[in-house]
Design a protein around this motif. Sequence first.
Motif, PDB file in Angstrom:
ATOM      1  N   LEU A  10       5.633 -18.077  -2.038  1.00  0.00           N
ATOM      2  CA  LEU A  10       5.817 -16.529  -2.236  1.00  0.00           C
ATOM      3  C   LEU A  10       6.610 -16.726  -3.429  1.00  0.00           C
ATOM      4  O   LEU A  10       6.624 -15.514  -4.154  1.00  0.00           O
ATOM      5  N   ASN A  11       7.926 -17.161  -3.323  1.00  0.00           N
ATOM      6  CA  ASN A  11       8.824 -16.890  -4.288  1.00  0.00           C
ATOM      7  C   ASN A  11       8.635 -17.411  -5.721  1.00  0.00           C
ATOM      8  O   ASN A  11       8.830 -16.946  -6.772  1.00  0.00           O
ATOM      9  N   ASP A  12       7.511 -18.612  -5.859  1.00  0.00           N
ATOM     10  CA  ASP A  12       6.992 -19.276  -7.077  1.00  0.00           C
ATOM     11  C   ASP A  12       6.129 -17.867  -7.906  1.00  0.00           C
ATOM     12  O   ASP A  12       6.375 -17.582  -9.062  1.00  0.00           O
ATOM     13  N   ILE A  13       5.248 -17.266  -6.791  1.00  0.00           N
ATOM     14  CA  ILE A  13       4.607 -16.225  -7.357  1.00  0.00           C
ATOM     15  C   ILE A  13       5.392 -14.932  -7.913  1.00  0.00           C
ATOM     16  O   ILE A  13       5.068 -14.298  -8.720  1.00  0.00           O
ATOM     17  N   ALA A  14       6.413 -14.947  -7.161  1.00  0.00           N
ATOM     18  CA  ALA A  14       7.194 -13.462  -7.161  1.00  0.00           C
ATOM     19  C   ALA A  14       8.076 -13.730  -8.600  1.00  0.00           C
ATOM     20  O   ALA A  14       8.231 -12.678  -9.160  1.00  0.00           O
ATOM     21  N   ARG A  15       8.342 -14.860  -9.281  1.00  0.00           N
ATOM     22  CA  ARG A  15       9.062 -15.079 -10.200  1.00  0.00           C
ATOM     23  C   ARG A  15       8.054 -15.019 -11.503  1.00  0.00           C
ATOM     24  O   ARG A  15       8.840 -14.743 -12.668  1.00  0.00           O
ATOM     25  N   ASP A  16       6.811 -15.165 -11.078  1.00  0.00           N
ATOM     26  CA  ASP A  16       5.835 -14.850 -12.430  1.00  0.00           C
ATOM     27  C   ASP A  16       6.114 -13.471 -12.846  1.00  0.00           C
ATOM     28  O   ASP A  16       5.799 -12.348 -12.024  1.00  0.00           O
ATOM     29  N   SER A  17       5.876 -13.239 -14.170  1.00  0.00           N
ATOM     30  CA  SER A  17       6.288 -11.910 -14.896  1.00  0.00           C
ATOM     31  C   SER A  17       4.937 -11.310 -14.832  1.00  0.00           C
ATOM     32  O   SER A  17       4.864  -9.903 -14.744  1.00  0.00           O
ATOM     33  N   ILE A  18       3.905 -11.991 -14.553  1.00  0.00           N
ATOM     34  CA  ILE A  18       2.662 -11.209 -14.407  1.00  0.00           C
ATOM     35  C   ILE A  18       2.167 -11.257 -12.992  1.00  0.00           C
ATOM     36  O   ILE A  18       0.847 -11.000 -12.941  1.00  0.00           O
ATOM     37  N   ALA A  19       2.782 -11.315 -12.096  1.00  0.00           N
ATOM     38  CA  ALA A  19       2.396 -11.325 -10.624  1.00  0.00           C
ATOM     39  C   ALA A  19       1.706  -9.835 -10.180  1.00  0.00           C
ATOM     40  O   ALA A  19       2.224  -9.205 -10.432  1.00  0.00           O
ATOM     41  N   ASN A  20       0.545 -10.191  -9.795  1.00  0.00           N
ATOM     42  CA  ASN A  20      -0.181  -9.030  -9.302  1.00  0.00           C
ATOM     43  C   ASN A  20      -0.476  -9.070  -7.837  1.00  0.00           C
ATOM     44  O   ASN A  20      -1.391  -9.696  -7.605  1.00  0.00           O
ATOM     45  N   TRP A  21       0.435  -8.683  -6.890  1.00  0.00           N
ATOM     46  CA  TRP A  21       0.324  -8.809  -5.738  1.00  0.00           C
ATOM     47  C   TRP A  21      -0.840  -8.182  -5.122  1.00  0.00           C
ATOM     48  O   TRP A  21      -1.511  -8.313  -4.163  1.00  0.00           O
ATOM     49  N   GLN A  22      -1.154  -7.001  -5.710  1.00  0.00           N
ATOM     50  CA  GLN A  22      -2.517  -6.016  -4.990  1.00  0.00           C
ATOM     51  C   GLN A  22      -3.607  -6.978  -5.402  1.00  0.00           C
ATOM     52  O   GLN A  22      -4.583  -6.906  -4.733  1.00  0.00           O
ATOM     53  N   SER A  23      -3.826  -7.857  -6.099  1.00  0.00           N
ATOM     54  CA  SER A  23      -5.009  -8.695  -6.307  1.00  0.00           C
ATOM     55  C   SER A  23      -5.241  -9.648  -5.349  1.00  0.00           C
ATOM     56  O   SER A  23      -5.952 -10.097  -4.768  1.00  0.00           O
ATOM     57  N   VAL A  24      -3.973 -10.203  -4.607  1.00  0.00           N
ATOM     58  CA  VAL A  24      -3.663 -11.109  -3.696  1.00  0.00           C
ATOM     59  C   VAL A  24      -3.716 -10.787  -2.299  1.00  0.00           C
ATOM     60  O   VAL A  24      -4.583 -11.260  -1.590  1.00  0.00           O
ATOM     61  N   PHE A  25      -3.008  -9.497  -1.988  1.00  0.00           N
ATOM     62  CA  PHE A  25      -3.173  -8.850  -0.815  1.00  0.00           C
ATOM     63  C   PHE A  25      -3.416  -7.481  -0.639  1.00  0.00           C
ATOM     64  O   PHE A  25      -2.361  -6.806  -0.708  1.00  0.00           O
ATOM     65  N   PRO A  26      -4.533  -7.090  -1.384  1.00  0.00           N
ATOM     66  CA  PRO A  26      -4.680  -5.568  -1.343  1.00  0.00           C
ATOM     67  C   PRO A  26      -5.046  -4.796   0.152  1.00  0.00           C
ATOM     68  O   PRO A  26      -5.323  -5.490   1.047  1.00  0.00           O
ATOM     69  N   VAL A  27      -4.241  -3.682   0.246  1.00  0.00           N
ATOM     70  CA  VAL A  27      -4.357  -2.934   1.178  1.00  0.00           C
ATOM     71  C   VAL A  27      -5.306  -1.650   0.914  1.00  0.00           C
ATOM     72  O   VAL A  27      -5.186  -1.089   0.047  1.00  0.00           O
ATOM     73  N   TYR A  28      -6.292  -1.417   2.037  1.00  0.00           N
ATOM     74  CA  TYR A  28      -7.411  -0.393   1.721  1.00  0.00           C
ATOM     75  C   TYR A  28      -7.046   0.352   2.951  1.00  0.00           C
ATOM     76  O   TYR A  28      -6.515   0.126   3.961  1.00  0.00           O
ATOM     77  N   ARG A  29      -7.618   1.840   2.884  1.00  0.00           N
ATOM     78  CA  ARG A  29      -7.885   2.641   3.940  1.00  0.00           C
ATOM     79  C   ARG A  29      -9.319   2.288   4.493  1.00  0.00           C
ATOM     80  O   ARG A  29     -10.027   2.188   3.747  1.00  0.00           O
ATOM     81  N   MET A  30      -9.185   2.441   5.872  1.00  0.00           N
ATOM     82  CA  MET A  30     -10.470   1.998   6.761  1.00  0.00           C
ATOM     83  C   MET A  30     -11.412   3.396   6.571  1.00  0.00           C
ATOM     84  O   MET A  30     -10.764   4.456   7.068  1.00  0.00           O
ATOM     85  N   PRO A  31     -12.501   3.130   6.251  1.00  0.00           N
ATOM     86  CA  PRO A  31     -13.355   4.512   6.071  1.00  0.00           C
ATOM     87  C   PRO A  31     -13.997   4.557   7.421  1.00  0.00           C
ATOM     88  O   PRO A  31     -13.999   3.696   8.336  1.00  0.00           O
ATOM     89  N   VAL A  32     -14.608   5.632   7.600  1.00  0.00           N
ATOM     90  CA  VAL A  32     -15.146   6.072   8.749  1.00  0.00           C
ATOM     91  C   VAL A  32     -16.124   5.398   9.025  1.00  0.00           C
ATOM     92  O   VAL A  32     -16.588   4.843  10.314  1.00  0.00           O
ATOM     93  N   ASP A  33     -17.208   4.983   8.060  1.00  0.00           N
ATOM     94  CA  ASP A  33     -18.213   3.954   8.141  1.00  0.00           C
ATOM     95  C   ASP A  33     -17.611   2.819   7.754  1.00  0.00           C
ATOM     96  O   ASP A  33     -17.411   2.490   6.384  1.00  0.00           O
ATOM     97  N   THR A  34     -17.604   1.896   8.616  1.00  0.00           N
ATOM     98  CA  THR A  34     -16.922   0.494   8.590  1.00  0.00           C
ATOM     99  C   THR A  34     -17.872  -0.506   7.588  1.00  0.00           C
ATOM    100  O   THR A  34     -17.424  -1.186   7.077  1.00  0.00           O
ATOM    101  N   ASP A  35     -19.295   0.000   7.843  1.00  0.00           N
ATOM    102  CA  ASP A  35     -19.916  -0.760   6.561  1.00  0.00           C
ATOM    103  C   ASP A  35     -19.517  -0.621   5.077  1.00  0.00           C
ATOM    104  O   ASP A  35     -19.929  -1.411   4.193  1.00  0.00           O
ATOM    105  N   MET A  36     -18.842   0.387   4.856  1.00  0.00           N
ATOM    106  CA  MET A  36     -18.255   0.830   3.361  1.00  0.00           C
ATOM    107  C   MET A  36     -16.917   0.210   2.896  1.00  0.00           C
ATOM    108  O   MET A  36     -16.456   0.567   2.005  1.00  0.00           O
ATOM    109  N   LYS A  37     -16.429  -0.901   3.957  1.00  0.00           N
ATOM    110  CA  LYS A  37     -15.105  -1.436   3.737  1.00  0.00           C
ATOM    111  C   LYS A  37     -15.189  -2.007   2.495  1.00  0.00           C
ATOM    112  O   LYS A  37     -13.963  -1.835   1.603  1.00  0.00           O
ATOM    113  N   ASP A  38     -16.090  -2.703   2.019  1.00  0.00           N
ATOM    114  CA  ASP A  38     -16.077  -3.371   0.785  1.00  0.00           C
ATOM    115  C   ASP A  38     -16.146  -2.507  -0.610  1.00  0.00           C
ATOM    116  O   ASP A  38     -15.706  -2.887  -1.628  1.00  0.00           O
TER     117      ASP A  38
END
Length: 137
Positions: free
Chosen positions: A44-72
Amino acid sequence: MKKIYPLLLLLYFGCSKPQPVKIKAELVAKKSILAISGLDSVILNDIARDSIANWQSVFPVYRMPVDTDMKDYQNEQPGNYWVNKGTLFFQPDTAFKPHQPYFLRYYDHSTGKEAWDYIKNNNQKGATAYTDLTFTP
């Protein structure tokens, strides 16, 4: 004969598979911040030290849709990520809505590398296995 036992032990432990990473996601600070734990703090600390670390691509957070088939097909929740004492934190730009389910998608790059994994999990070649951790504020 006694010289072969250390060699057998070395082979046994050297050929064992790595343990899967157990990621845990929980809401903290009055359910306004998501704490992601279970990762190796050195990595974690190694990735955090990287100046171009993009945590959103590693651990994205999404809102759950009503139709769970549309999660992707959901857009990622924008927000800020930071590391503190071996834990990754996520605070969304807009607050989590109460009683609205969300999910954290964790891509497990340590699995799915053998042919049996593709057969057993019915995965496509080149597709990375992932786990969705659901949480509700």
